[in-house]
Design an enzyme around this catalytic site. Structure first.
Site, PDB file in Angstrom:
ATOM      1  CG  HIS A  51      -2.081  -1.100   1.096  1.00 47.38           C
ATOM      2  ND1 HIS A  51      -3.064  -1.255   1.988  1.00 47.38           N
ATOM      3  CD2 HIS A  51      -2.244  -1.922   0.139  1.00 47.38           C
ATOM      4  CE1 HIS A  51      -4.050  -2.270   1.616  1.00 47.38           C
ATOM      5  NE2 HIS A  51      -3.319  -2.839   0.575  1.00 47.38           N
ATOM      6  CD  GLU A  53      -1.283   3.875   3.952  1.00 48.10           C
ATOM      7  OE1 GLU A  53      -2.360   4.013   4.332  1.00 48.10           O
ATOM      8  OE2 GLU A  53      -1.030   3.102   2.903  1.00 48.10           O
ATOM      9  NE  ARG A 188     -12.697   0.235 -27.136  1.00 45.70           N
ATOM     10  CZ  ARG A 188     -12.701  -0.131 -28.153  1.00 45.70           C
ATOM     11  NH1 ARG A 188     -11.764  -0.853 -28.872  1.00 45.70           N
ATOM     12  NH2 ARG A 188     -13.865   0.354 -29.152  1.00 45.70           N
ATOM     13  CB  THR A 200     -23.029  -1.240 -31.348  1.00 48.35           C
ATOM     14  OG1 THR A 200     -23.723  -0.015 -31.096  1.00 48.35           O
ATOM     15  CG2 THR A 200     -21.690  -0.948 -31.608  1.00 48.35           C
ATOM     16  CG  ASP A 204     -20.456  -0.142 -35.621  1.00 45.74           C
ATOM     17  OD1 ASP A 204     -20.983   0.072 -36.743  1.00 45.74           O
ATOM     18  OD2 ASP A 204     -20.311   0.788 -34.563  1.00 45.74           O
TER      19      ASP A 204
END
Length: 376
Positions: A51, A53, A188, A200, A204
């Site tokens: 983490h 810290e 993405r 779509t 597409d």
């Protein structure tokens, strides 16, 4: 003379470096200071890794700095439980740091004030709320995931100057320029799912993968989801899928198909990921998809269209964030040309849904506008 806000802003800047790599954990940054001098700094770099810290303590050690009696600035309340790593609150206590400034409380029930209590019980002075709003904005997706068990929903579209995402014949390649499309691939690369509507998918035949410059790998491998397919044409849909770009790239990332009865399937393995719903209304079906994605650890999802799906999501208040690319092209109106938001909409201007935290950028000749929904 540096202020507390200066050091916390530095910690927030560091935290943002973890975007796309730390989820479903939050982005966190930490800075250790003595007498206005930074002794060490760090951020949470990768899910399962140290983490912020701990990274800051390691940096101070590399710098040969003694942190005893120093102050620490951390953007999120230090954890107080054992997970993939030991409690950061315990490490702070053992370090000898005398005072800790915290931007925001951790909403995770496993922490939720416990980290601050552990520190104060050990005699460490704690001051909370420095740059709190900025910290909360930074980690809104994490907060939503923890408190509502749903991922953050990002809507994206590219439109012409007259507000169209496709011409009358359905063609849309390319409205935006290469610079805009590069930003989309970056988006993405840091989300857990990319979602498109059935229209779509068929028109597409998208791939929906993140294609980054050579030598760079996506931060994450997003599930690619087609939403709202009709069960009545399932055989034809599955036949189309077998020849589709999603199928041809199935080794790159998983694919989910969702159906108009709420069922979710994996077309590659044939597995049923979620059964059909008794209430198969649009909101129920999309909420089930988000629930299933959250169960898989998704904290951010990107919806790329089409106009009916995006419009329905906005009507139902599912959208948390918007990224729109506006190109200096005109399709000259026409009721048959597709708009980006083809939902019911709001009845009057006074009820327009507003964005906050708005950013604008010029990408070659395209205008890129992003922001978060005011009520998210």
């Amino acid at each position: 003379m540096h202020t507390h806000e200066d050091f916390m802003n530095l910690a927030l800047t560091l935290a943002r470096r973890g975007q796309g790599d730390v989820e479903p954990n939050p982005m966190v940054g930490a800075v250790i200071v003595r007498d206005g001098v930074v002794l060490g700094q760090g951020w949470h770099k990768k899910f399962g890794g140290p983490h912020a810290e701990i990274e800051a303590f390691a940096d101070a050690k590399r710098n040969g700095a003694d942190v005893r009696g120093a102050e620490m600035y951390v953007t999120l309340e230090p954890c107080c439980h054992y997970g993939k790593t030991p409690p950061c609150a315990k490490a702070i206590i053992e370090s000898g740091v005398a005072k800790v400034y915290i931007a925001m409380r951790d909403p995770n029930p496993k922490v939720d004030g416990g980290g601050m209590k552990m520190l104060t019980d050990a005699g460490i002075e704690v001051v909370a709320g420095i740059c709190q709003q900025d910290a909360q904005t930074l980690n809104q997706p994490f907060v939503k995931y923890i408190t509502r068990r749903r991922p953050w929903v990002i809507a994206k579209w590219a439109q012409t100057l007259d507000g169209k995402i496709a011409a009358r014949d359905g063609s849309s390649q390319w409205i935006s320029n290469e610079s805009s499309r590069a930003v989309v691939h970056e988006l993405r690369s840091r989300v857990d799912a990319v979602i498109v509507g059935a229209g779509t998918f068929f028109h597409d035949n998208p791939t929906l993968t993140a294609r980054l410059p050579e030598g760079r790998e996506p931060h994450r491998k997003a599930v690619r989801v087609v939403f709202g397919l009709h069960k009545s044409t399932r055989q034809e849909t599955e036949s189309f899928f077998r020849q589709s770009n999603l199928s041809k790239t199935q080794t790159l990332a998983p694919v989910w198909l969702t159906w108009d009865d709420g069922e979710i399937t994996d077309p590659v393995t044939g597995a049923v990921l979620s059964e059909s719903l008794e209430d198969a209304s649009f909101p129920s079906r999309f909420d089930r998809l988000l629930e299933r994605l959250a169960d898989a650890g998704a904290t951010n999802v990107l919806v790329e269209g089409g106009g009916r799906l995006l419009g329905s999501l906005l009507d139902a208040d599912f959208i948390d964030e918007v990224h729109a690319f506006i190109a200096p092209q005109l399709l000259c109106g026409g009721s048959d040309a597709v708009s980006p938001l083809m939902g019911l909409g709001v009845p009057s201007m006074s009820q327009a849904k507003k964005l906050v935290g708005i950013k604008t950028q010029l990408l070659d000749r395209d205008v890129y506008v992003s922001g978060r929904m005011r009520n998210s």
